[in-house]
Design an enzyme around this catalytic site. Structure first.
Site, PDB file in Angstrom:
ATOM      1  N   LYS A  17       0.828  -1.219   0.000  1.00 40.03           N
ATOM      2  CA  LYS A  17       0.000   0.000   0.000  1.00 40.03           C
ATOM      3  C   LYS A  17       0.857   1.262   0.000  1.00 40.03           C
ATOM      4  O   LYS A  17       0.609   2.186  -0.766  1.00 40.03           O
ATOM      5  CB  LYS A  17      -0.921   0.047   1.237  1.00 40.03           C
ATOM      6  CG  LYS A  17      -1.893  -1.107   1.344  1.00 40.03           C
ATOM      7  CD  LYS A  17      -2.817  -0.940   2.552  1.00 40.03           C
ATOM      8  CE  LYS A  17      -2.124  -0.968   3.903  1.00 40.03           C
ATOM      9  NZ  LYS A  17      -1.533  -2.275   4.266  1.00 40.03           N
ATOM     10  N   ARG A  92      -9.036   1.413   9.117  1.00 40.08           N
ATOM     11  CA  ARG A  92      -8.708   0.017   9.425  1.00 40.08           C
ATOM     12  C   ARG A  92      -9.817  -0.639  10.234  1.00 40.08           C
ATOM     13  O   ARG A  92      -9.723  -1.818  10.543  1.00 40.08           O
ATOM     14  CB  ARG A  92      -7.421  -0.018  10.253  1.00 40.08           C
ATOM     15  CG  ARG A  92      -6.157  -0.333   9.443  1.00 40.08           C
ATOM     16  CD  ARG A  92      -5.018  -0.297  10.433  1.00 40.08           C
ATOM     17  NE  ARG A  92      -3.820  -0.978  10.083  1.00 40.08           N
ATOM     18  CZ  ARG A  92      -2.759  -0.411   9.518  1.00 40.08           C
ATOM     19  NH1 ARG A  92      -2.791   0.823   9.115  1.00 40.08           N
ATOM     20  NH2 ARG A  92      -1.643  -1.102   9.351  1.00 40.08           N
ATOM     21  N   ARG A 131      12.006  -5.474   4.094  1.00 40.90           N
ATOM     22  CA  ARG A 131      11.856  -4.089   3.632  1.00 40.90           C
ATOM     23  C   ARG A 131      12.607  -3.064   4.483  1.00 40.90           C
ATOM     24  O   ARG A 131      12.800  -3.255   5.684  1.00 40.90           O
ATOM     25  CB  ARG A 131      10.385  -3.724   3.470  1.00 40.90           C
ATOM     26  CG  ARG A 131       9.595  -3.681   4.735  1.00 40.90           C
ATOM     27  CD  ARG A 131       8.120  -3.517   4.397  1.00 40.90           C
ATOM     28  NE  ARG A 131       7.340  -3.351   5.617  1.00 40.90           N
ATOM     29  CZ  ARG A 131       6.035  -3.166   5.626  1.00 40.90           C
ATOM     30  NH1 ARG A 131       5.346  -3.121   4.512  1.00 40.90           N
ATOM     31  NH2 ARG A 131       5.406  -3.016   6.781  1.00 40.90           N
ATOM     32  N   ARG A 164      14.797   0.361   9.267  1.00 41.17           N
ATOM     33  CA  ARG A 164      13.829  -0.727   9.240  1.00 41.17           C
ATOM     34  C   ARG A 164      12.850  -0.512  10.376  1.00 41.17           C
ATOM     35  O   ARG A 164      13.215   0.034  11.416  1.00 41.17           O
ATOM     36  CB  ARG A 164      14.536  -2.081   9.403  1.00 41.17           C
ATOM     37  CG  ARG A 164      15.363  -2.428   8.166  1.00 41.17           C
ATOM     38  CD  ARG A 164      16.135  -3.734   8.300  1.00 41.17           C
ATOM     39  NE  ARG A 164      17.110  -3.806   7.218  1.00 41.17           N
ATOM     40  CZ  ARG A 164      16.961  -4.546   6.105  1.00 41.17           C
ATOM     41  NH1 ARG A 164      15.902  -5.301   5.943  1.00 41.17           N
ATOM     42  NH2 ARG A 164      17.877  -4.536   5.160  1.00 41.17           N
ATOM     43  N   ARG A 176      -0.404  -8.317  13.465  1.00 32.82           N
ATOM     44  CA  ARG A 176      -0.947  -7.363  12.479  1.00 32.82           C
ATOM     45  C   ARG A 176      -1.859  -8.073  11.476  1.00 32.82           C
ATOM     46  O   ARG A 176      -2.891  -7.537  11.084  1.00 32.82           O
ATOM     47  CB  ARG A 176       0.200  -6.627  11.772  1.00 32.82           C
ATOM     48  CG  ARG A 176       0.796  -5.539  12.674  1.00 32.82           C
ATOM     49  CD  ARG A 176       2.243  -5.223  12.353  1.00 32.82           C
ATOM     50  NE  ARG A 176       2.434  -4.619  11.059  1.00 32.82           N
ATOM     51  CZ  ARG A 176       3.607  -4.575  10.413  1.00 32.82           C
ATOM     52  NH1 ARG A 176       4.683  -5.123  10.960  1.00 32.82           N
ATOM     53  NH2 ARG A 176       3.706  -3.994   9.260  1.00 32.82           N
TER      54      ARG A 176
HETATM   55  P1  AMP Z   1       1.274   0.751   8.916  1.00 31.64           P
HETATM   56  O1  AMP Z   1       2.457   1.624   8.692  1.00 31.64           O
HETATM   57  O2  AMP Z   1       0.061   1.186   8.134  1.00 31.64           O
HETATM   58  O3  AMP Z   1       1.575  -0.710   8.729  1.00 31.64           O
HETATM   59  O4  AMP Z   1       0.870   0.912  10.462  1.00 31.64           O
HETATM   60  C1  AMP Z   1       1.772   0.560  11.490  1.00 31.64           C
HETATM   61  C2  AMP Z   1       1.034   0.456  12.811  1.00 31.64           C
HETATM   62  O5  AMP Z   1       0.448   1.728  13.140  1.00 31.64           O
HETATM   63  C3  AMP Z   1      -0.148  -0.518  12.828  1.00 31.64           C
HETATM   64  O6  AMP Z   1       0.265  -1.855  13.065  1.00 31.64           O
HETATM   65  C4  AMP Z   1      -0.980   0.050  13.957  1.00 31.64           C
HETATM   66  O7  AMP Z   1      -0.423  -0.251  15.218  1.00 31.64           O
HETATM   67  C5  AMP Z   1      -0.834   1.550  13.739  1.00 31.64           C
HETATM   68  N1  AMP Z   1      -1.846   2.093  12.799  1.00 31.64           N
HETATM   69  C6  AMP Z   1      -1.629   2.645  11.573  1.00 31.64           C
HETATM   70  N2  AMP Z   1      -2.775   3.031  11.003  1.00 31.64           N
HETATM   71  C7  AMP Z   1      -3.756   2.704  11.890  1.00 31.64           C
HETATM   72  C8  AMP Z   1      -5.163   2.815  11.874  1.00 31.64           C
HETATM   73  N3  AMP Z   1      -5.808   3.336  10.814  1.00 31.64           N
HETATM   74  N4  AMP Z   1      -5.851   2.388  12.963  1.00 31.64           N
HETATM   75  C9  AMP Z   1      -5.217   1.858  14.031  1.00 31.64           C
HETATM   76  N5  AMP Z   1      -3.891   1.691  14.107  1.00 31.64           N
HETATM   77  C10 AMP Z   1      -3.155   2.116  13.042  1.00 31.64           C
END
Ligand code: AMP
Length: 230
Positions: A17, A92, A131, A164, A176
């Site tokens: 994404k 989410r 990554r 990282r 996750r």
């Molecule tokens: P991401 O970079 O999108 O993979 O997000 C990393 C982490 O940030 C996730 O595993 C959650 O802990 C938190 N996070 C990011 N976006 C959200 C969201 N929309 N709702 C809740 N937690 C989020």
């Protein structure tokens, strides 16, 4: 001014994404809004939201809807988000999806499409574990799929420092994925019911996925700043 194109990118962690949101935002003159990036920045800055989010993120759990919705509400009123937003990693949960609909409606806007990046989950752990990003400009790389042309030097900005993520480890990735299935996957149905859902095969090469995304974005009213769809 033309109607803003607001897009939601949906997909499990590791679907690509963030990588694709950067590319597509650039092509269509949109702004990427990654709640994950915003939260990581809040952690580094040591804000209240960041302090609350840090341990939750490291465990791979979801940060509260209140915190995340507040970040989005603050961000979308900035001028660079006027032409349209790619929501990357948000919403989410169903509560976040409802909050986003209301935030956009209050601004006379609405989502043009929610695009699901479809992946084979067996590949996700490999994608995630390799990554890394440029610490300076955020360009994404991968040990197996996309290394810098010159080792140790960012292709985009020449930066020599890379990072990282703290949550890209096996236990956090497993959590996750569980959170994705429990909380986020129901959004596919939510957007399908509104006839908003599109999907692309996100197991293809990066360029192929970008191409397929461009076709979808054009079909919902996006106008590329480049001349042609490659
Ligand atoms: P991401 O970079 O999108 O993979 O997000 C990393 C982490 O940030 C996730 O595993 C959650 O802990 C938190 N996070 C990011 N976006 C959200 C969201 N929309 N709702 C809740 N937690 C989020």
């Amino acid at each position: 001014m033309s109607t803003p194109v607001d897009l939601v990118f949906l997909g499990p962690p590791g679907a690509g994404k963030g990588t694709q949101a950067r590319i597509i935002a650039d092509v269509f003159g949109l702004s990427q809004l990654s709640t994950g990036d915003a939260l990581r920045a809040a952690v580094v800055a040591g804000t209240d939201a960041g302090l609350q989010a840090k341990a939750v993120m490291e465990a791979g759990e979801l940060v509260s809807d209140e915190i995340v919705n507040a970040i989005v509400a603050e961000t979308i009123d900035q001028p660079e988000f006027e032409a349209g937003v790619i929501f990357d990693g948000y919403p989410r949960t169903l509560a976040q999806a409802n909050a986003l609909d209301q935030m956009l409606e209050a601004r006379g806007r609405k989502i043009s499409a929610a695009i699901s990046l479809e992946v084979d989950e067996a590949a996700l752990v490999k994608r995630i574990s390799g990554r890394f990003t440029c610490a300076n400009c955020g360009e994404g790389y991968h040990d197996a799929f996309k290394t810098p042309a010159q080792e140790g030097v960012c292709d985009q900005c020449g930066g020599e420092e890379f990072k990282r993520r703290a949550d890209d480890n096996a236990s956090s990735v497993a959590t996750r994925l569980q959170e994705y299935h429990r909380e986020t996957a129901p959004l596919l149905e939510y957007y399908r019911n509104q006839d908003m859902l599109k999907s692309v095969d996100a197991m293809a090469e990066i360029d192929r996925i970008s191409h397929d995304l461009k076709v979808v974005v054009i079909s919902v009213g996006g106008v590329p700043s480049e001349t042609a769809v490659a």
